[in-house]
Design a protein around this motif. Structure first.
Motif, PDB file in Angstrom:
ATOM      1  N   GLU A  61     -20.784   2.442  13.841  1.00 45.35           N
ATOM      2  CA  GLU A  61     -19.290   2.429  14.014  1.00 45.35           C
ATOM      3  C   GLU A  61     -18.175   1.428  14.508  1.00 45.35           C
ATOM      4  N   ASN A  62     -18.877   0.797  14.686  1.00 45.03           N
ATOM      5  CA  ASN A  62     -17.271  -0.505  14.621  1.00 45.03           C
ATOM      6  C   ASN A  62     -17.257  -0.653  13.191  1.00 45.03           C
ATOM      7  N   ARG A  63     -18.020  -0.521  12.230  1.00 51.01           N
ATOM      8  CA  ARG A  63     -18.217  -0.934  10.585  1.00 51.01           C
ATOM      9  C   ARG A  63     -17.066   0.271  10.055  1.00 51.01           C
ATOM     10  N   THR A  64     -17.604   1.447  10.738  1.00 57.14           N
ATOM     11  CA  THR A  64     -16.715   2.806   9.898  1.00 57.14           C
ATOM     12  C   THR A  64     -14.782   1.994  10.460  1.00 57.14           C
ATOM     13  N   ARG A  65     -15.062   2.326  12.103  1.00 54.84           N
ATOM     14  CA  ARG A  65     -13.781   1.848  12.106  1.00 54.84           C
ATOM     15  C   ARG A  65     -13.044   0.513  11.719  1.00 54.84           C
ATOM     16  N   LEU A  66     -13.252  -0.349  11.192  1.00 58.46           N
ATOM     17  CA  LEU A  66     -12.834  -1.338  10.351  1.00 58.46           C
ATOM     18  C   LEU A  66     -12.372  -1.182   9.199  1.00 58.46           C
ATOM     19  N   VAL A  67     -13.436  -0.182   8.693  1.00 55.34           N
ATOM     20  CA  VAL A  67     -12.825  -0.052   6.734  1.00 55.34           C
ATOM     21  C   VAL A  67     -11.835   1.048   6.861  1.00 55.34           C
ATOM     22  N   LEU A  68     -12.220   2.062   7.981  1.00 56.37           N
ATOM     23  CA  LEU A  68     -11.047   3.092   7.383  1.00 56.37           C
ATOM     24  C   LEU A  68      -9.269   2.717   8.269  1.00 56.37           C
ATOM     25  N   GLU A  69      -9.668   1.180   9.250  1.00 57.35           N
ATOM     26  CA  GLU A  69      -8.394   0.829   9.069  1.00 57.35           C
ATOM     27  C   GLU A  69      -7.907  -0.375   8.111  1.00 57.35           C
ATOM     28  N   LEU A  70      -8.850  -0.705   7.023  1.00 58.31           N
ATOM     29  CA  LEU A  70      -8.362  -1.873   6.325  1.00 58.31           C
ATOM     30  C   LEU A  70      -8.203  -0.527   5.682  1.00 58.31           C
ATOM     31  N   LEU A  71      -8.529   0.855   5.006  1.00 59.26           N
ATOM     32  CA  LEU A  71      -8.273   1.551   3.538  1.00 59.26           C
ATOM     33  C   LEU A  71      -6.911   1.634   4.348  1.00 59.26           C
ATOM     34  N   ARG A  72      -6.358   1.943   5.717  1.00 58.79           N
ATOM     35  CA  ARG A  72      -5.273   2.303   5.919  1.00 58.79           C
ATOM     36  C   ARG A  72      -3.972   1.538   5.975  1.00 58.79           C
ATOM     37  N   ARG A  73      -4.175   0.000   6.516  1.00 64.34           N
ATOM     38  CA  ARG A  73      -3.850  -1.452   5.317  1.00 64.34           C
ATOM     39  C   ARG A  73      -3.662  -0.774   4.775  1.00 64.34           C
ATOM     40  N   LYS A  74      -4.295  -0.667   3.320  1.00 61.77           N
ATOM     41  CA  LYS A  74      -3.761  -1.405   1.736  1.00 61.77           C
ATOM     42  C   LYS A  74      -3.458   0.100   1.515  1.00 61.77           C
ATOM     43  N   VAL A  75      -3.405   0.997   1.816  1.00 64.79           N
ATOM     44  CA  VAL A  75      -2.444   1.970   1.678  1.00 64.79           C
ATOM     45  C   VAL A  75      -1.309   1.945   1.955  1.00 64.79           C
ATOM     46  N   ALA A  76      -0.884   1.741   3.181  1.00 62.84           N
ATOM     47  CA  ALA A  76       0.225   1.091   4.150  1.00 62.84           C
ATOM     48  C   ALA A  76       1.230   0.288   3.034  1.00 62.84           C
ATOM     49  N   GLU A  77       0.552  -1.190   2.061  1.00 61.80           N
ATOM     50  CA  GLU A  77       1.007  -1.776   1.492  1.00 61.80           C
ATOM     51  C   GLU A  77       1.124  -1.271   0.468  1.00 61.80           C
ATOM     52  N   ALA A  78       0.443  -0.610   0.026  1.00 60.76           N
ATOM     53  CA  ALA A  78       1.054   0.142  -1.611  1.00 60.76           C
ATOM     54  C   ALA A  78       1.954   0.921  -1.544  1.00 60.76           C
ATOM     55  N   ARG A  79       1.916   2.062  -0.512  1.00 63.68           N
ATOM     56  CA  ARG A  79       3.209   2.323   0.164  1.00 63.68           C
ATOM     57  C   ARG A  79       5.037   1.864  -0.080  1.00 63.68           C
ATOM     58  N   SER A  80       4.384   0.056   0.192  1.00 59.88           N
ATOM     59  CA  SER A  80       5.575  -0.159   0.970  1.00 59.88           C
ATOM     60  C   SER A  80       6.258  -0.934  -0.497  1.00 59.88           C
ATOM     61  N   LEU A  81       5.381  -1.090  -1.513  1.00 62.19           N
ATOM     62  CA  LEU A  81       5.849  -1.236  -3.055  1.00 62.19           C
ATOM     63  C   LEU A  81       7.548  -0.792  -3.225  1.00 62.19           C
ATOM     64  N   TRP A  82       7.336   0.719  -3.109  1.00 61.28           N
ATOM     65  CA  TRP A  82       8.422   1.854  -2.903  1.00 61.28           C
ATOM     66  C   TRP A  82       9.664   1.992  -1.699  1.00 61.28           C
ATOM     67  N   LYS A  83       9.404   0.746  -1.577  1.00 63.05           N
ATOM     68  CA  LYS A  83      10.470   0.810   0.023  1.00 63.05           C
ATOM     69  C   LYS A  83      12.371   1.122  -1.184  1.00 63.05           C
ATOM     70  N   GLY A  84      13.266   0.770  -0.328  1.00 59.80           N
ATOM     71  CA  GLY A  84      14.023   1.622  -0.959  1.00 59.80           C
ATOM     72  C   GLY A  84      14.405   2.057  -2.224  1.00 59.80           C
ATOM     73  N   LEU A  85      13.130   3.395  -2.523  1.00 52.59           N
ATOM     74  CA  LEU A  85      12.877   4.053  -3.082  1.00 52.59           C
ATOM     75  C   LEU A  85      14.666   4.845  -3.882  1.00 52.59           C
ATOM     76  N   GLY A  86      14.891   5.370  -2.076  1.00 55.62           N
ATOM     77  CA  GLY A  86      15.377   6.141  -1.843  1.00 55.62           C
ATOM     78  C   GLY A  86      17.413   6.001  -2.406  1.00 55.62           C
ATOM     79  N   PRO A  87      17.653   5.091  -2.019  1.00 53.58           N
ATOM     80  CA  PRO A  87      19.182   4.281  -2.429  1.00 53.58           C
ATOM     81  C   PRO A  87      18.684   4.213  -3.917  1.00 53.58           C
ATOM     82  N   SER A  88      17.856   3.248  -4.947  1.00 53.70           N
ATOM     83  CA  SER A  88      17.811   3.369  -5.975  1.00 53.70           C
ATOM     84  C   SER A  88      17.822   4.124  -6.991  1.00 53.70           C
TER      85      SER A  88
END
Length: 251
Positions: free
Chosen positions: A162-189
């Motif tokens: 149970e703890n491993r699944t929760r940590l893996v999901l948290e890791l995936l969420r963090r990786k997705v957030a990091e990927a999305r952060s690479l498009w920060k500022g797209l609107g003004p651009s």
């Protein structure tokens, strides 16, 4: 015809990349200072600021961005001309012409597509430019190593299913957030793609006023340069809030 359009677009793109890189390398220290001031982190007198911070990433972004933009613009204009030729043959048009508003619109489309494709490189380059010293680089490397170690512990340590699944999901969420952060500022651009249109409109308006007051119907090279400089200055001032917002979002 398609092969000819591709060769022309590639040649235009390579020429654009060469010119853009030369301009970048000549004025790069000013670009670094500009980014730091816009991000709200100006260098203090005792701070070890590298005037070449992020040069490799900025060069990569400039190469990719310039190639994409000039290639896309040349290809889009060629496709537009081909469509007009087909309409002329079909009797829908009497002659082939591309008005200035149409050219500005095609340039804006190419700029928007280019911005969407190369935004991650722009974000990385901006973040690297505000790095003040090698010490900051070493800190970033240590943080990355610690993060990798913590990720490895998820799979090597007995945490329970149970703890491993929760940590893996948290890791995936963090990786997705990091990927999305690479498009920060797209609107003004994307909104800043209107800058060339503002530049041309201001230049043409001032040019018409200058020429209307004299008999000569052309501008000298010096006059054209000064008017272009003034038009670029006014276009930059009018869109500066967007420029500042883009940098602050990116870093």
């Amino acid at each position: 015809m398609a092969q000819s359009n591709t060769r022309k677009a590639t040649a235009d793109a390579l020429a654009g990349v060469s010119a853009s890189l030369v301009a970048l390398w000549v004025f790069y220290p000013i670009d670094v200072l500009k980014t730091r001031v816009q991000a709200g982190t100006p260098a203090s007198s005792g701070e070890n600021l590298s005037w070449l911070s992020g040069l490799e990433w900025k060069s990569l972004h400039t190469t990719c961005s310039s190639f994409c933009y000039f290639y896309l613009y040349s290809w889009i204009v060629s496709a537009w001309h081909n469509k007009q030729r087909q309409q002329i043959r079909g009797g829908k048009l009497s002659h082939q012409s591309t008005s200035i508003p149409i050219r500005l619109l095609l340039a804006a489309v190419a700029a928007m597509l280019n911005t969407c494709l190369t935004c991650p490189l722009d974000v990385i380059a901006a973040r690297r430019q505000i790095t003040t010293s090698k010490k900051d680089d070493e800190t970033d490397e240590r943080d990355k190593e610690n993060e990798v170690c913590s990720e490895n512990e998820i799979f090597t340590t007995d945490l329970g299913e149970e703890n491993r699944t929760r940590l893996v999901l948290e890791l995936l969420r963090r990786k997705v957030a990091e990927a999305r952060s690479l498009w920060k500022g797209l609107g003004p651009s994307l909104l800043l793609c209107s800058n060339p249109a503002i530049h041309y409109t201001v230049f043409d308006s001032i040019k018409q006023q200058v020429l209307s007051s004299r008999k000569d119907a052309t501008l000298s090279m010096r006059e054209a340069f000064l008017l272009g400089l003034l038009a670029k200055f006014l276009a930059t001032i009018s869109t500066y809030p967007l420029i500042r917002a883009k940098v602050m979002l990116m870093v």
